[in-house]
Design an enzyme around this catalytic site. Structure first.
Site, PDB file in Angstrom:
ATOM      1  N   GLU A   1       9.855  -4.577   7.978  1.00  0.00           N
ATOM      2  CA  GLU A   1      10.350  -3.205   7.916  1.00  0.00           C
ATOM      3  C   GLU A   1      11.870  -3.232   7.817  1.00  0.00           C
ATOM      4  O   GLU A   1      12.501  -4.196   8.259  1.00  0.00           O
ATOM      5  CB  GLU A   1       9.946  -2.386   9.154  1.00  0.00           C
ATOM      6  CG  GLU A   1       8.581  -1.725   9.044  1.00  0.00           C
ATOM      7  CD  GLU A   1       7.428  -2.672   9.263  1.00  0.00           C
ATOM      8  OE1 GLU A   1       7.616  -3.680   9.979  1.00  0.00           O
ATOM      9  OE2 GLU A   1       6.327  -2.446   8.716  1.00  0.00           O
TER      10      GLU A   1
ATOM     11  N   CYS B   1      -6.819  -2.217   6.100  1.00  0.00           N
ATOM     12  CA  CYS B   1      -5.915  -3.334   6.438  1.00  0.00           C
ATOM     13  C   CYS B   1      -6.065  -3.769   7.888  1.00  0.00           C
ATOM     14  O   CYS B   1      -6.128  -4.958   8.187  1.00  0.00           O
ATOM     15  CB  CYS B   1      -4.468  -2.975   6.115  1.00  0.00           C
ATOM     16  SG  CYS B   1      -3.657  -1.860   7.283  1.00  0.00           S
TER      17      CYS B   1
ATOM     18  N   GLU C   1       2.344  -0.563  14.828  1.00  0.00           N
ATOM     19  CA  GLU C   1       2.155   0.138  13.562  1.00  0.00           C
ATOM     20  C   GLU C   1       0.842   0.909  13.560  1.00  0.00           C
ATOM     21  O   GLU C   1       0.737   1.976  12.955  1.00  0.00           O
ATOM     22  CB  GLU C   1       2.206  -0.827  12.381  1.00  0.00           C
ATOM     23  CG  GLU C   1       2.304  -0.083  11.063  1.00  0.00           C
ATOM     24  CD  GLU C   1       2.400  -0.992   9.876  1.00  0.00           C
ATOM     25  OE1 GLU C   1       1.580  -1.910   9.785  1.00  0.00           O
ATOM     26  OE2 GLU C   1       3.305  -0.779   9.048  1.00  0.00           O
TER      27      GLU C   1
ATOM     28  N   THR D   1       8.393  -0.154   5.427  1.00  0.00           N
ATOM     29  CA  THR D   1       7.529  -1.316   5.221  1.00  0.00           C
ATOM     30  C   THR D   1       7.744  -1.902   3.833  1.00  0.00           C
ATOM     31  O   THR D   1       7.636  -1.192   2.834  1.00  0.00           O
ATOM     32  CB  THR D   1       6.054  -0.894   5.386  1.00  0.00           C
ATOM     33  OG1 THR D   1       5.862  -0.462   6.726  1.00  0.00           O
ATOM     34  CG2 THR D   1       5.117  -2.039   5.089  1.00  0.00           C
TER      35      THR D   1
ATOM     36  N   TYR E   1      -5.415   2.434   6.604  1.00  0.00           N
ATOM     37  CA  TYR E   1      -5.523   1.704   7.873  1.00  0.00           C
ATOM     38  C   TYR E   1      -6.975   1.374   8.221  1.00  0.00           C
ATOM     39  O   TYR E   1      -7.231   0.491   9.037  1.00  0.00           O
ATOM     40  CB  TYR E   1      -4.884   2.529   9.002  1.00  0.00           C
ATOM     41  CG  TYR E   1      -3.374   2.389   9.076  1.00  0.00           C
ATOM     42  CD1 TYR E   1      -2.611   2.249   7.924  1.00  0.00           C
ATOM     43  CD2 TYR E   1      -2.715   2.393  10.298  1.00  0.00           C
ATOM     44  CE1 TYR E   1      -1.244   2.119   7.991  1.00  0.00           C
ATOM     45  CE2 TYR E   1      -1.342   2.268  10.373  1.00  0.00           C
ATOM     46  CZ  TYR E   1      -0.606   2.132   9.216  1.00  0.00           C
ATOM     47  OH  TYR E   1       0.752   1.996   9.280  1.00  0.00           O
TER      48      TYR E   1
ATOM     49  N   CYS F   1       0.810  -1.221   0.000  1.00  0.00           N
ATOM     50  CA  CYS F   1       0.000   0.000   0.000  1.00  0.00           C
ATOM     51  C   CYS F   1       0.845   1.274   0.000  1.00  0.00           C
ATOM     52  O   CYS F   1       0.400   2.308  -0.500  1.00  0.00           O
ATOM     53  CB  CYS F   1      -0.922   0.031   1.207  1.00  0.00           C
ATOM     54  SG  CYS F   1      -1.502  -1.571   1.714  1.00  0.00           S
TER      55      CYS F   1
ATOM     56  N   HIS G   1      -2.506   7.103   3.396  1.00  0.00           N
ATOM     57  CA  HIS G   1      -2.106   5.953   4.207  1.00  0.00           C
ATOM     58  C   HIS G   1      -2.978   5.847   5.467  1.00  0.00           C
ATOM     59  O   HIS G   1      -3.179   4.761   5.996  1.00  0.00           O
ATOM     60  CB  HIS G   1      -0.617   6.004   4.545  1.00  0.00           C
ATOM     61  CG  HIS G   1      -0.032   4.624   4.699  1.00  0.00           C
ATOM     62  ND1 HIS G   1      -0.174   3.628   3.757  1.00  0.00           N
ATOM     63  CD2 HIS G   1       0.646   4.046   5.723  1.00  0.00           C
ATOM     64  CE1 HIS G   1       0.394   2.522   4.175  1.00  0.00           C
ATOM     65  NE2 HIS G   1       0.905   2.736   5.379  1.00  0.00           N
TER      66      HIS G   1
HETATM   67 FE1  SF4 Z   1      -0.737  -1.658   3.805  1.00  0.00          FE
HETATM   68 FE2  SF4 Z   1      -1.627  -1.581   6.265  1.00  0.00          FE
HETATM   69 FE3  SF4 Z   1       0.813  -2.489   5.792  1.00  0.00          FE
HETATM   70 FE4  SF4 Z   1       0.330   0.125   5.536  1.00  0.00          FE
HETATM   71  S1  SF4 Z   1       0.204  -1.092   7.422  1.00  0.00           S
HETATM   72  S2  SF4 Z   1       1.421  -1.184   4.070  1.00  0.00           S
HETATM   73  S3  SF4 Z   1      -1.794   0.089   4.798  1.00  0.00           S
HETATM   74  S4  SF4 Z   1      -1.101  -3.417   5.120  1.00  0.00           S
HETATM   75 FE    FE Z   2       1.995   1.007   7.521  1.00  0.00          FE
END
Ligand code: SF4
Ligand code: FE
Length: 485
Positions: A257, A299, A447, A191, A296, A104, A292
């Site tokens: 990460e 996800c 996170e 990430t 959230y 993402c 972003h």
């Molecule tokens: Fe995707 Fe959620 Fe990971 Fe961010 S935290 S990269 S929005 S899965």
């Molecule tokens: Fe993230």
């Protein structure tokens, strides 16, 4: 059709010459490394589901650049419907991986850069937008994973980038020629960086004139000379080296990460999308962060679905499912989780078209969404631990279960309600542990707090977007102090 399969994605990763360090050693084969592989499987899922007809409406979109179907992670949102589908796609992937699937950040970066470069060109007469769209066409045609990289190490938080005792605490331009620029610095907490074909760099704060050299946006292949990755540790990560599937909790999927170091890296001119236009760094940060924060609301909700399911299974296994307080706790978990989803959907459906044609979410609602995400997963996790019981942290290992010497004691004394196999109970306990304390807790808890910006960052944006003067005026009119316009 520019869509890769999961297997093609794995092959493409093998072709990269990434400089990756883990436990102080250089990793030559990242794809088959037991600590890294689950995170690769999560990204591979974004390819696999895109090739699955049942999910094509969420996972793919028709590119406004080529007219071809592309993976939604490479797509510029062309409507509020696209924004809503993005969140629904993320919930689906959270449900399928119970972890961060990483792709993402690139999607959010390309959408933010698209509208900002358009507006920058319009105001400053620069020529970045066309260059960026050429680059994006390449990303779409090759179905690439892009690591959208924003967060600098930041050093002393009270000092501006140009005031830091060490000038490299924010990534910056150290040289420039007719062919391109040379940059130095680092991006932290990146990430999916090691699982990406491309890395797309953005500034991390609004910049002033003195910070001009730090106002830089560009993209490079992830294995460009001078880029180095130091893989982040996660709690319980070495369990993946033990060869014991149950103890890992989620053996197939995970997040990742890395600290990414740029040691005098050359960026060719055609890959530069901002070069010292400090006036636009704030807009880029605000839009990327906004997208972003919307993400959230998808996800984390999907991962929350798995955690709620695991807690409800544990209630069954423990014989506690009919207790009214357990039922109520599960209702509370669902309520909190769906509230996050409601925020993700709301900021998407209230989005609007920007000048470039790309759609942007409602920034106030996206920030409210993420502010809730800094809280609710903690409460959902707390309730899951309550229902699950302390055994999730005192449970013996899979090797003990398999041991001829003590395995029969585990079978006898760790038995729960009905005829549930002890192994099933152990698997579910480890899954809850994984989601609340283990590797997946990186994505689901910490996170949720700091990813896409720490809570205070959202409060600043909420204050900026709140339009308090309008609310005051409403009050004055109702109180009879002022007439209606
Ligand atoms: Fe995707 Fe959620 Fe990971 Fe961010 S935290 S990269 S929005 S899965
Ligand atoms: Fe993230």
């Amino acid at each position: 059709m520019p869509l890769k399969t999961g297997a093609q994605y794995l092959d493409s990763l093998r072709q990269l010459d990434l400089q990756v360090y883990l436990f102080g050693e250089k990793i030559d084969d990242i794809v088959d490394h037991p600590i890294i592989r689950p995170s690769i499987n999560s990204v591979a899922k974004t390819y696999e589901l895109a090739g699955d007809d049942r999910h094509a409406d969420l996972m793919t979109a028709r590119s406004n650049l080529s007219g071809e179907p592309v993976n939604r992670f490479c797509h510029l949102h062309q409507s509020t419907d696209d924004l809503v589908r993005k969140v629904r796609m993320q919930r689906l992937l959270g449900q399928k991986t119970a972890s961060c699937f990483q792709r993402c950040v690139g999607m959010d970066a390309i959408n933010a850069i698209d509208s900002v470069t358009f507006e920058m060109d319009h105001r400053l007469g620069t020529r970045y937008h066309e260059r960026f769209r050429d680059y994006l066409r390449y990303v779409q045609d090759n179905d690439l994973v892009v690591d959208g990289a924003m967060t600098d190490p930041k050093g002393d938080r009270s000092l501006r980038p140009s005031q830091q005792p060490d000038p490299d605490m924010y990534l910056h331009i150290v040289d420039e020629t007719a062919e391109g620029i040379v940059v130095r610095g680092a991006k932290a907490h990146q990430t999916g960086a090691v699982n990406s074909h491309e890395i797309c760099i953005m500034p991390t704060v609004a910049m002033g004139e003195d910070d001009r050299d730090y106002a830089v946006c560009f993209a490079l292949p992830s294995d460009a000379p001078g880029i180095l990755y130091i893989y982040g540790r996660q709690s319980c990560d070495t369990r993946k080296l033990e060869g014991s599937e149950i103890d890992v909790g989620n053996a197939r999927y995970g997040g990742q990460e890395a600290l990414v170091v740029f040691e005098d890296v050359f960026v060719p001119r055609e890959r530069v999308f901002m070069c010292r236009e400090f006036e636009f760094s704030g807009a880029l940060v605000e839009r990327f962060a906004g997208y972003h924060r919307q993400s959230y609301g998808g996800c984390k909700v999907g991962v929350g679905d798995v955690l709620i399911g695991a807690a409800a299974m544990m209630a069954d296994y423990n014989g506690a499912a009919r207790a009214s307080h357990v039922k109520d706790k599960i209702i509370e978990m669902v309520h909190l989780n769906e509230t996050l989803y409601a925020c993700g959907i709301a900021c998407s459906s209230q989005g609007h078209r920007t000048a470039s044609g790309t759609f942007l979410i409602d920034l106030l609602l996206a920030n409210v969404c993420k502010q809730n995400v800094t809280r609710f997963p903690y409460e959902i996790g707390r309730l899951a631990e309550d229902i699950t019981g302390g055994l999730m942290v005192t449970l013996p290992s899979e090797k003990d279960l398999r041991s001829p010497a003590v395995g029969h004691y585990i079978e006898k004394y760790l038995k729960g309600a009905g005829d549930t196999p002890v192994e099933h109970r152990m698997r579910m306990l480890r899954l809850v542990e994984n989601l609340t304390l283990g590797c997946a807790a990186v994505g689901y808890r910490t996170e949720s707090m700091h990813g896409a910006g720490s809570p205070q960052a959202q409060r600043i944006m909420i204050a900026r977007q709140a339009n308090l003067e309008h609310k005051k005026k409403l009050a004055r009119v109702i109180a009879g102090i002022e007439g209606e316009e």
